[in-house]
Design an enzyme around this catalytic site. Structure first.
Site, mmCIF file in Angstrom:
data_model
loop_
_atom_site.group_PDB
_atom_site.id
_atom_site.type_symbol
_atom_site.label_atom_id
_atom_site.label_comp_id
_atom_site.label_asym_id
_atom_site.label_seq_id
_atom_site.Cartn_x
_atom_site.Cartn_y
_atom_site.Cartn_z
ATOM 1 N N ASN A 20 -13.110 6.224 10.550
ATOM 2 C CA ASN A 20 -12.423 4.943 10.373
ATOM 3 C C ASN A 20 -11.252 4.763 11.341
ATOM 4 O OD1 ASN A 20 -11.861 2.497 9.203
ATOM 5 N ND2 ASN A 20 -11.211 3.318 7.223
ATOM 6 N N HIS A 42 -13.069 2.197 -8.438
ATOM 7 C CA HIS A 42 -11.689 1.939 -8.010
ATOM 8 C C HIS A 42 -11.119 0.710 -8.694
ATOM 9 C CE1 HIS A 42 -11.265 3.974 -3.859
ATOM 10 N NE2 HIS A 42 -12.094 4.678 -4.595
ATOM 11 N N ARG A 79 -10.544 5.319 -11.064
ATOM 12 C CA ARG A 79 -9.277 5.585 -10.389
ATOM 13 C C ARG A 79 -8.422 4.334 -10.507
ATOM 14 N NH1 ARG A 79 -8.424 6.144 -3.777
ATOM 15 N NH2 ARG A 79 -7.696 4.015 -3.744
ATOM 16 N N TYR A 131 -0.503 1.380 -0.700
ATOM 17 C CA TYR A 131 -1.870 1.887 -0.568
ATOM 18 C C TYR A 131 -2.752 1.541 -1.781
ATOM 19 C CZ TYR A 131 -5.753 5.034 -1.003
ATOM 20 O OH TYR A 131 -7.014 5.502 -1.201
ATOM 21 N N ASP A 141 -4.762 8.460 -6.819
ATOM 22 C CA ASP A 141 -4.641 8.991 -5.455
ATOM 23 C C ASP A 141 -3.207 8.777 -4.968
ATOM 24 O OD1 ASP A 141 -4.972 9.763 -2.834
ATOM 25 O OD2 ASP A 141 -6.706 8.466 -2.440
ATOM 26 N N HIS A 155 -2.303 9.853 -2.087
ATOM 27 C CA HIS A 155 -2.552 9.589 -0.658
ATOM 28 C C HIS A 155 -1.546 10.281 0.264
ATOM 29 C CE1 HIS A 155 -4.614 6.928 2.410
ATOM 30 N NE2 HIS A 155 -5.600 7.281 1.604
ATOM 31 N N GLU A 170 -5.039 13.053 -6.885
ATOM 32 C CA GLU A 170 -5.597 13.328 -5.551
ATOM 33 C C GLU A 170 -4.516 13.337 -4.476
ATOM 34 O OE1 GLU A 170 -8.679 10.559 -4.532
ATOM 35 O OE2 GLU A 170 -8.439 10.954 -2.402
ATOM 36 N N GLU A 202 -10.306 15.037 1.563
ATOM 37 C CA GLU A 202 -11.118 14.017 2.234
ATOM 38 C C GLU A 202 -10.888 14.016 3.746
ATOM 39 O OE1 GLU A 202 -9.813 10.510 0.150
ATOM 40 O OE2 GLU A 202 -8.467 9.945 1.768
ATOM 41 N N ARG A 215 -12.555 17.633 -1.975
ATOM 42 C CA ARG A 215 -12.962 16.241 -1.714
ATOM 43 C C ARG A 215 -13.781 16.048 -0.451
ATOM 44 N NH1 ARG A 215 -12.969 11.798 -3.487
ATOM 45 N NH2 ARG A 215 -11.493 10.658 -2.199
ATOM 46 N N HIS A 272 -15.549 12.525 -1.216
ATOM 47 C CA HIS A 272 -15.025 11.247 -0.739
ATOM 48 C C HIS A 272 -16.179 10.242 -0.660
ATOM 49 C CE1 HIS A 272 -12.793 9.249 2.922
ATOM 50 N NE2 HIS A 272 -12.506 8.623 1.797
ATOM 51 N N ASP A 296 -15.585 3.147 3.970
ATOM 52 C CA ASP A 296 -15.673 3.437 5.407
ATOM 53 C C ASP A 296 -16.673 4.555 5.678
ATOM 54 O OD1 ASP A 296 -13.101 4.492 4.090
ATOM 55 O OD2 ASP A 296 -13.347 5.919 5.720
ATOM 56 N N GLU A 355 -17.076 9.942 -5.672
ATOM 57 C CA GLU A 355 -16.424 8.636 -5.516
ATOM 58 C C GLU A 355 -17.470 7.595 -5.121
ATOM 59 O OE1 GLU A 355 -13.495 8.586 -2.402
ATOM 60 O OE2 GLU A 355 -12.615 6.693 -3.087
ATOM 61 N N TRP A 391 0.727 7.291 5.233
ATOM 62 C CA TRP A 391 0.111 6.150 4.517
ATOM 63 C C TRP A 391 -0.735 6.710 3.379
ATOM 64 C CZ3 TRP A 391 -5.360 4.674 4.814
ATOM 65 C CH2 TRP A 391 -5.654 3.518 4.054
HETATM 66 O O1 KDG Z 1 -10.411 5.743 5.864
HETATM 67 C C1 KDG Z 1 -9.484 6.132 4.911
HETATM 68 C C2 KDG Z 1 -10.050 5.930 3.516
HETATM 69 O O2 KDG Z 1 -11.309 6.487 3.408
HETATM 70 C C3 KDG Z 1 -9.134 6.522 2.474
HETATM 71 O O3 KDG Z 1 -7.895 5.890 2.524
HETATM 72 C C4 KDG Z 1 -9.753 6.334 1.104
HETATM 73 O O4 KDG Z 1 -8.158 7.837 0.159
HETATM 74 C C5 KDG Z 1 -9.217 7.262 0.085
HETATM 75 C C6 KDG Z 1 -10.076 7.518 -1.070
HETATM 76 O O5 KDG Z 1 -9.666 8.347 -1.885
HETATM 77 O O6 KDG Z 1 -11.119 6.903 -1.171
HETATM 78 MG MG MG Z 2 -8.141 9.520 -1.144
#
Ligand code: KDG
Ligand code: MG
Length: 402
Positions: free
Chosen positions: A37, A122, A147, A159, A210, A212, A236, A262, A283, A312, A316, A339, A402
């Site tokens: 991505n 999600h 989630r 996010y 998450d 993140h 996560e 991931e 993940r 994951h 994307d 997921e 991020w």
């Molecule tokens: O490309 C980045 C995403 O795949 C990511 O931000 C998604 O964190 C993510 C998730 O848990 O699906």
């Molecule tokens: Mg994630």
């Protein structure tokens, strides 16, 4: 069974995907996802310019050998671009092998270890009430695990927040959008969100969240502890995990289960996390962690340490990865959860597939190989469009994860 043709297909049916198509002498072809991505064309070039010239004429049945040929043969090991390219080749070779034997891929991976694959959806919203509404919507769709991500009071954009009840697509055309971050605002709000979710929706549904990569280890330890009463399925990416020993600190302070990986691309990224039992779920998935061949090795290491898989599966990752992941999930003994974010209608039309969702579970289907195809003529109608993931800044302007 010689490889006679190889091509990279880049398309954008709602978002960008890179797909490798390998064809062997008798016309059978296999697909591999090569999508990274925001950096898609780097992998397309790696494949076109450096890998494809090595593949023509190779025996497609030598899957393990080809993996090492590309990994060790490059001399420059690991990294997301290299490993995504290797993943695509590996996945396509497994697809070809299973098709040539006329069996669904999971039959080559030891057969089914379970009847169906538990997935999580999600839920998200710009505030607490909208997130609760979205969560209820996913429950109505039959999900058993959800989630929850919510906009945080005091932060303009953060996010994981979708644009409708079900869709979430963070990549944006031309230039990266900017999110806003304050650890204090976030840590104050998230436990309140999960308290409401448990109160409103009861003890049965699996709750996931998450972080993140945005917390320091001690902040993550605090969050894990504050969330303990709400019995999460997992928290996560509580912290960025380049520094694997950092997870010791989180582990010492909380029993909230931890999921990481991931962004990992080899077994060496998670070796310490697994061997010291610092995480509960790994993940990593097919497209970024070296394909079926390498992901199985990660899962087998994890099995010995009672760490389960939780691949994951954001949008994307193309339907080719989704199909491959479901074959892996169905077969691997220490599966935990998968997921699942449904793709857009356009994407599903470009990649017709045999996998299906019912009542919170998925199955890869019984079609030979991965059970995922590509409609190349339709793909050509959706040309590549440069897009970037967001960046994140603290309220004083400092760049943050991020
Ligand atoms: O490309 C980045 C995403 O795949 C990511 O931000 C998604 O964190 C993510 C998730 O848990 O699906
Ligand atoms: Mg994630």
């Amino acid at each position: 069974m010689k490889i006679v043709d190889a091509k990279v297909i880049v398309c954008c049916p709602g978002r960008n995907f890179v797909t490798l198509k390998l064809t062997v002498e008798d016309g059978i072809y296999g697909l591999g996802d090569a999508t990274l991505n925001g950096r898609e064309l780097a992998v397309a070039s790696y494949l076109d310019d450096h890998v494809i010239p090595l593949l023509i004429g190779r025996d497609a049945r030598r899957i393990e050998d080809t993996w090492h040929y590309l990994y060790k043969g490059a001399y420059w090991r690991r990294g997301p671009v290299t490993m995504t390219a290797i993943s695509a080749v590996d996945t396509a070779l497994w697809d070809i092998r299973a098709k040539s034997l006329n069996v669904p891929l999971y039959q080559l991976l030891g057969g089914a270890s379970r009847d169906k694959v538990l997935v999580y959806g999600h839920a998200s919203g710009s505030d607490m009430e909208k997130t609760l509404g979205s969560f209820g919507h996913f429950l109505n769709l039959g999900y058993r695990a959800i989630r929850a991500q919510s906009g945080v009071p005091g932060l303009k954009a953060t996010y994981g927040i979708g644009h409708g009840e079900t869709t979430y697509e963070p990549a944006v055309r031309d230039a990266p959008p900017e999110d806003h971050w304050s650890t204090e605002h976030y840590l104050r709000f998230v436990p309140q969100l999960f308290e409401r979710l448990r109160t409103e929706f009861g003890p049965e549904v699996h709750l996931l969240h998450d972080a993140h990569h945005r917390l320091t280890p001690i902040e993550a330890a605090r969050l894990g502890r504050d969330l303990e009463p709400f019995r999460l399925f997992w928290l996560e990416d509580p912290t960025a995990a380049e520094l694997q020993p950092a997870l010791r600190l989180i582990r010492q302070h909380t029993t909230t289960p931890i999921a990481i990986g991931e962004v990992f691309n080899t077994i060496f990224d998670c070796q310490q996390l697994i061997e010291e039992q610092l995480i509960d779920f790994i993940r990593s998935t097919v497209v970024h962690a070296g394909g079926i061949t390498h992901l199985r090795k990660i899962a087998h290491l994890a099995e010995a340490y009672q760490v389960r898989t939780g691949c994951h599966g954001a949008t994307d990752l193309s339907p080719v990865t989704m199909g491959a992941a479901l074959h892996f999930d169905l077969s691997v003994h220490n599966f935990g959860i998968q997921e699942y974010m449904p793709h857009t209608e356009e994407t599903d039309r470009v990649y017709p597939h045999a996998y299906n969702f019912r009542d919170g579970f998925m199955h890869p289907g019984e079609a030979p190989g991965l059970g995922v195809q590509i409609d190349e003529a339709l793909a050509a109608k959706f040309p590549y469009q440069r897009a970037y993931l967001p960046i994140n800044r603290k309220l004083d302007g400092t760049l943050h994860s991020w």
